[in-house]
Design an enzyme around this catalytic site. Structure first.
Site, PDB file in Angstrom:
ATOM      1  N   HIS A   1      -3.566  13.574  61.675  1.00 37.27           N
ATOM      2  CA  HIS A   1      -4.742  14.185  61.452  1.00 37.27           C
ATOM      3  C   HIS A   1      -5.529  12.836  60.630  1.00 37.27           C
ATOM      4  O   HIS A   1      -4.952  12.627  59.442  1.00 37.27           O
ATOM      5  CB  HIS A   1      -4.743  15.231  60.737  1.00 37.27           C
ATOM      6  CG  HIS A   1      -6.394  15.734  60.540  1.00 37.27           C
ATOM      7  ND1 HIS A   1      -6.633  17.038  60.709  1.00 37.27           N
ATOM      8  CD2 HIS A   1      -7.099  15.248  59.653  1.00 37.27           C
ATOM      9  CE1 HIS A   1      -7.920  17.288  60.507  1.00 37.27           C
ATOM     10  NE2 HIS A   1      -8.168  16.440  59.442  1.00 37.27           N
TER      11      HIS A   1
ATOM     12  N   ASP B   1      -6.506  21.376  69.866  1.00 37.88           N
ATOM     13  CA  ASP B   1      -6.622  21.904  68.694  1.00 37.88           C
ATOM     14  C   ASP B   1      -7.114  23.187  68.567  1.00 37.88           C
ATOM     15  O   ASP B   1      -8.059  23.669  67.773  1.00 37.88           O
ATOM     16  CB  ASP B   1      -7.666  20.970  67.747  1.00 37.88           C
ATOM     17  CG  ASP B   1      -7.397  21.189  66.186  1.00 37.88           C
ATOM     18  OD1 ASP B   1      -8.153  20.722  65.455  1.00 37.88           O
ATOM     19  OD2 ASP B   1      -6.484  21.663  65.939  1.00 37.88           O
TER      20      ASP B   1
HETATM   21  N1  NCD Z   1      -8.584  21.322  63.047  1.00 28.76           N
HETATM   22  C1  NCD Z   1      -8.919  22.211  61.839  1.00 28.76           C
HETATM   23  O1  NCD Z   1     -10.072  22.287  61.559  1.00 28.76           O
HETATM   24  N2  NCD Z   1      -8.172  23.320  61.592  1.00 28.76           N
HETATM   25  C2  NCD Z   1      -6.585  23.111  61.762  1.00 28.76           C
HETATM   26  C3  NCD Z   1      -5.955  22.120  60.892  1.00 28.76           C
HETATM   27  C4  NCD Z   1      -6.209  20.745  61.502  1.00 28.76           C
HETATM   28  O2  NCD Z   1      -5.917  20.410  62.706  1.00 28.76           O
HETATM   29  O3  NCD Z   1      -6.592  19.808  60.831  1.00 28.76           O
HETATM   30  C5  NCD Z   1      -6.146  24.571  61.528  1.00 28.76           C
HETATM   31  O4  NCD Z   1      -5.003  24.767  61.558  1.00 28.76           O
HETATM   32  O5  NCD Z   1      -6.985  25.437  61.186  1.00 28.76           O
HETATM   33 ZN    ZN Z   2      -4.964  20.855  64.500  1.00 25.19          ZN
HETATM   34 ZN    ZN Z   3      -6.118  18.384  62.589  1.00 26.29          ZN
END
Ligand code: NCD
Ligand code: ZN
Ligand code: ZN
Length: 417
Positions: free
Chosen positions: A170, A293
């Site tokens: 990330h 995601d």
């Molecule tokens: N993408 C996000 O905004 N949130 C993800 C964490 C991540 O993937 O960084 C989560 O687990 O909520």
């Molecule tokens: Zn994520």
């Molecule tokens: Zn992420």
């Protein structure tokens, strides 16, 4: 005799209609001429694609199951045409010890309605070495949570693990995010504007983090994969260095002006970008892959103001129809759909006998009706999430059936589990 024959089906990039014979969960035979079996299923001229594979989901299990759990998340996956998902380690406890990883495997085996793999978190070299025995999809590093010193140690350790496993990142630079957030959350004019979130976690913080990731991986020889790539410059850096990356649907389709419309519902890390900085559907090519995601939170957590709302958008039940709609608008070549959703994730994460429609491969499919029109309705979704920025949007093109190992697990949004 075959267990099942799918007939009158189309294959992406091929002309005419095909028959697929299935035996013991595998593709036994494919032909243009009829194959007979006791059990036949007429696909009525729809397309059969390899079952979709999502390398990036958060099913919140264990520890955060009020947001999603492995049962509801995998049901959402099946409903969206996915036959394989890879779950992220930011659970409670974190999936970064042998015991936590093993417990999660057992839990998910008992709850998941689709096939799955688990990404591991990072921890001591010894602990990660033990986790290797459990076949993690990769070791995940949230760069925004680590100092530069810690990152060097983490990258070095992971590169020394047996077989140099994939290091998934990330990529947001902690120091830039911290500095911008401190300034903006105090700025009287900007602090209460949701769009400020996209200024705080700036395009520069992703680009800097990606270049830092690349130089670290060159120094230690890491086998790198970049999550939710959101900036065009970041994508160019990844391509120049032959590094794999994923796109999310929200970064491809929305720019940060959507903050004005949806507020913190579209808050996610990394944030939606200025249109001048963002990646677009036109950037999708034969090397691309989609990582949704899928990151559900409770509605209450999504509505705690710009800085305290939880970041994350659920996407499993909308992503395929969103991109098929782009195909119908001639913004995206249909031939790319199996590549970005199945072939490339299967290849990159070494999934044996998956991702392609070939004899002796697993009989995992999604049946697609390119003409099926509808409107997304969050109330009909299987995810626990009670929000989606795509709710109410019209689409053209949808999964009508999901098949795993030759068994139909979804038909017309009904699950058979
Ligand atoms: N993408 C996000 O905004 N949130 C993800 C964490 C991540 O993937 O960084 C989560 O687990 O909520
Ligand atoms: Zn994520
Ligand atoms: Zn992420």
């Amino acid at each position: 005799m075959f267990d099942l024959v799918l007939k009158n089906l189309k294959l992406v990039g091929e002309s005419g209609e095909f028959y697929i014979a299935i035996q013991d969960g595998k593709i036994a035979k494919m032909s243009k001429t009829p194959i007979s079996a006791d059990n036949e299923m007429d696909i009525k001229g729809q397309y059969v694609l390899p079952g979709l594979i999502d390398p990036h989901v958060h099913f919140r299990d264990p520890g955060l199951t009020y947001k999603e759990d492995f049962k509801t998340g995998s049901m959402a996956a099946a409903n969206g045409g996915f036959t394989f998902v890879m779950d992220m380690p930011n659970t409670l406890p974190k999936t970064n010890t042998y015991k936590a990883f093993k417990d999660k495997l057992e839990m998910a085996n008992s709850k998941s309605v689709v096939n799955f793999g688990l990404h591991s978190g990072h921890s001591s070299f010894e602990e990660m070495e033990r986790i290797l025995e459990l076949n993690p999809m990769s070791f995940k590093v949230f760069m925004d949570l680590e100092s530069d010193e810690r990152l060097r140690e983490i990258f070095k350790n992971i590169s020394n693990l047996d077989g140099n496993p994939i290091l998934t990142v990330h990529a947001e630079k902690q120091s830039i995010v911290r500095e911008n957030t401190e300034r903006l959350s105090e700025d009287l004019e900007l602090k209460d504007k949701p769009i400020s979130y996209s200024y705080a976690r700036s395009a520069e913080s992703e680009i800097e983090s990606i270049s830092q990731t690349i130089s670290l991986s060159k120094e230690f020889g890491n086998n790198l994969h970049i999550c939710h790539l959101s900036t065009k410059k970041g994508m160019e850096l990844a391509k120049e260095n032959n590094i794999s990356y994923e796109f999310t649907p929200h970064h491809l389709l929305f720019d940060n002006s959507y903050f004005d419309k949806f507020g913190t519902i579209v808050k996610t890390n990394p944030p939606l970008r200025e249109s001048k900085d963002k990646v677009n559907v036109s950037d999708i090519d034969s090397d691309s892959m989609i990582g949704t995601d899928h990151a559900p939170h409770s509605l209450e957590e999504k509505n705690k103001g710009v800085w305290d709302s939880s970041p994350g958008i659920p996407s499993l039940e909308t992503v395929l129809s969103l991109l098929l709609t782009e195909v119908n608008k001639s913004n995206l070549d249909f031939n790319l759909i199996p590549k970005i959703f199945a072939e490339n994730p299967a290849k990159r994460f070494n999934l044996k006998n998956k991702g392609f429609i070939k004899e002796n491969y697993d009989a995992d499919f999604v049946v697609v009706d390119l003409n099926k029109e509808g409107t997304f309705n969050i109330d009909e979704f299987y995810t626990k999430a009670e929000y989606s920025p795509f709710d109410g949007m019209d689409y053209q093109g949808a999964a009508t059936m999901t098949i795993i190992g030759g068994e139909v697990i979804m038909e017309d949004n009904e699950l058979f589990i």
